[in-house]
Design a protein around this motif. Structure first.
Motif, mmCIF file in Angstrom:
data_model
loop_
_atom_site.group_PDB
_atom_site.id
_atom_site.type_symbol
_atom_site.label_atom_id
_atom_site.label_comp_id
_atom_site.label_asym_id
_atom_site.label_seq_id
_atom_site.Cartn_x
_atom_site.Cartn_y
_atom_site.Cartn_z
ATOM 1 N N MET A 119 0.820 -1.216 0.000
ATOM 2 C CA MET A 119 0.000 0.000 0.000
ATOM 3 C C MET A 119 0.852 1.263 0.000
ATOM 4 S SD MET A 119 -2.838 -1.266 2.800
ATOM 5 C CE MET A 119 -3.752 0.260 2.716
ATOM 6 N N GLY A 120 2.167 1.118 0.159
ATOM 7 C CA GLY A 120 3.055 2.277 0.139
ATOM 8 C C GLY A 120 2.994 3.126 1.381
ATOM 9 N N THR A 121 2.592 2.546 2.515
ATOM 10 C CA THR A 121 2.528 3.311 3.767
ATOM 11 C C THR A 121 3.892 3.256 4.448
ATOM 12 O OG1 THR A 121 1.707 1.324 4.887
ATOM 13 C CG2 THR A 121 0.076 2.912 4.095
ATOM 14 N N LEU A 122 4.878 3.839 3.792
ATOM 15 C CA LEU A 122 6.256 3.778 4.270
ATOM 16 C C LEU A 122 6.648 5.058 4.994
ATOM 17 C CD1 LEU A 122 7.909 2.193 1.093
ATOM 18 C CD2 LEU A 122 6.901 1.028 3.071
ATOM 19 N N ASP A 123 7.620 4.935 5.874
ATOM 20 C CA ASP A 123 8.099 6.080 6.626
ATOM 21 C C ASP A 123 8.732 7.095 5.687
ATOM 22 O OD1 ASP A 123 8.532 7.418 9.082
ATOM 23 O OD2 ASP A 123 10.640 6.840 9.015
ATOM 24 N N SER A 124 8.471 8.366 5.962
ATOM 25 C CA SER A 124 8.977 9.429 5.106
ATOM 26 C C SER A 124 10.351 9.891 5.582
ATOM 27 C CB SER A 124 8.016 10.618 5.107
ATOM 28 O OG SER A 124 7.854 11.116 6.420
ATOM 29 N N PRO A 131 7.296 0.346 6.656
ATOM 30 C CA PRO A 131 5.948 0.848 6.984
ATOM 31 C C PRO A 131 5.927 1.507 8.359
ATOM 32 C CG PRO A 131 5.833 -1.390 6.106
ATOM 33 C CD PRO A 131 7.295 -1.086 6.327
ATOM 34 N N ASN A 132 5.172 2.591 8.485
ATOM 35 C CA ASN A 132 5.088 3.296 9.769
ATOM 36 C C ASN A 132 3.667 3.285 10.323
ATOM 37 O OD1 ASN A 132 3.880 5.030 7.985
ATOM 38 N ND2 ASN A 132 4.993 6.870 8.637
ATOM 39 N N THR A 133 2.974 2.168 10.086
ATOM 40 C CA THR A 133 1.578 2.045 10.508
ATOM 41 C C THR A 133 1.405 1.152 11.731
ATOM 42 O OG1 THR A 133 1.369 0.299 8.838
ATOM 43 C CG2 THR A 133 0.598 2.504 8.236
ATOM 44 N N ALA A 137 14.155 -3.034 12.557
ATOM 45 C CA ALA A 137 12.699 -2.968 12.595
ATOM 46 C C ALA A 137 12.075 -3.279 11.243
ATOM 47 C CB ALA A 137 12.256 -1.586 13.054
ATOM 48 N N LYS A 138 10.979 -4.045 11.286
ATOM 49 C CA LYS A 138 10.193 -4.315 10.090
ATOM 50 C C LYS A 138 9.021 -3.344 9.965
ATOM 51 C CE LYS A 138 11.222 -9.289 10.213
ATOM 52 N NZ LYS A 138 10.632 -10.655 10.320
ATOM 53 N N ILE A 139 8.748 -2.616 11.053
ATOM 54 C CA ILE A 139 7.642 -1.660 11.048
ATOM 55 C C ILE A 139 7.902 -0.623 12.137
ATOM 56 C CG2 ILE A 139 6.218 -2.963 12.695
ATOM 57 C CD1 ILE A 139 3.767 -2.157 11.001
ATOM 58 N N PHE A 140 7.437 0.604 11.917
ATOM 59 C CA PHE A 140 7.512 1.671 12.905
ATOM 60 C C PHE A 140 6.104 1.953 13.420
ATOM 61 C CE2 PHE A 140 11.117 3.309 10.035
ATOM 62 C CZ PHE A 140 12.042 2.486 10.667
#
Length: 294
Positions: A30-35, A50-52, A240-243
């Motif tokens: 979905m492209g919800t990646l950290d900026s 991802p930062n979700t 980390a795999k996710i934030f």
């Protein structure tokens, strides 16, 4: 009752594990990646991650919390109809229904504040908001909780010397802002904000459960917080795999701030001990120092 409270930890942990694993998988699609960091913002390193994760944390807390409140209301109605209460409901829980019910408006108010901060964080994680807007929303949430639920006020003994409650209200709002932003600022390294939250919430949880009398309502919220963050940390440990993003860190900060203000650190018969003031400050010394240095 202690075992029921502690049993909330694996419940929230399981929900968090499942949701976080799903968010890791779909985050890249979905492209919800950290900026990349904004000017003046410091991040350990920029990675397409991802930062979700805050979504998993929020719902791992919210689902058991809302379900528990609904169950408590149902038990209360059943107990009125049949004083002995439903046989499947533990006696300890039946005995606490009245107390939990009295805290239900506050629990829903806290959840509403968390929801507002969570939504703000979701927006900020996708399209960065200005710092003054975010500070304004945090202040509004803190002020609303204090106005609706005066029990959340800190150092109320100042009322007699300050000519009213304004000093206590100001200190409580400042406490809320400092702690919320402290965990937000610390979310720039893998596992840091989540790890500090688990340690702080675990210390407060132990204090609420071993007190006399124990503080079941605060303990339940802290147990859910510990479980939700532990499930997230399984995927947030280095590398980390996710934030969690702001959608998670602001929620953690708000829960820790409110829990610390609601918890009572007193000796027997209401006699104030030195640790009544020292416990919150010592437990949160690291994030408070970090915020001051930033």
């Amino acid at each position: 009752m202690t075992f029921l409270i502690l049993g909330l930890i694996p419940v929230a942990l399981l929900i968090s594990l499942v949701l976080t694993a799903a968010l890791v998988r779909f985050g890249h699609r979905m492209g919800t990646l950290d900026s990349a960091p904004m000017p003046g913002q410091v991040k350990f390193e920029h990675r397409p991650v991802p930062n979700t994760g805050g979504v998993a944390i929020f719902w791992a807390i919210s689902v058991p919390l809302l379900a528990g409140l609904a169950l408590t209301a149902a038990i209360g109605d059943a107990t009125v109809e049949t004083p002995d209460g439903p046989g499947l409901i533990p006696t300890d829980l039946r005995n606490q229904v009245e107390g939990i019910t009295s805290r239900m408006p506050m629990a829903l108010g806290l959840w509403a504040a968390m929801l507002v901060l969570h939504v703000m964080g979701l927006v900020d994680d996708r399209r960065p908001l200005g710092p003054w807007l975010k500070l304004g929303v945090m202040t509004l949430c803190a002020g609303s909780l204090i106005v609706l639920f005066p029990d959340t006020r800190l150092v109320t003994m100042l009322d007699a010397y300050a000519g009213g409650s304004w000093a206590s209200i100001a200190i409580t709002i400042l406490w809320f802002l400092v702690v919320t932003n402290a965990l937000n600022f610390m979310d720039n390294m893998d596992g840091l904000s989540g790890g500090v939250t688990v340690v702080a919430a675990g210390c407060f949880l132990a204090t609420t459960l071993i007190g006399d009398p124990p503080q079941w309502f605060i303990g339940a919220m802290l147990a859910l917080l510990v479980g939700a963050v532990l499930g997230f940390l399984a995927f947030n440990r280095p590398p980390a795999k996710i934030f969690m993003g702001d959608a998670g860190s602001t929620v953690l900060g708000a829960m820790i701030a409110v829990s610390a203000s609601l918890a009572t650190f007193f000796g027997e018969e209401g006699r104030t001990e030195a640790h009544a003031v020292a416990v919150p400050l010592l437990v949160l010394a690291v994030p408070i120092y970090d915020t001051a240095s930033v």
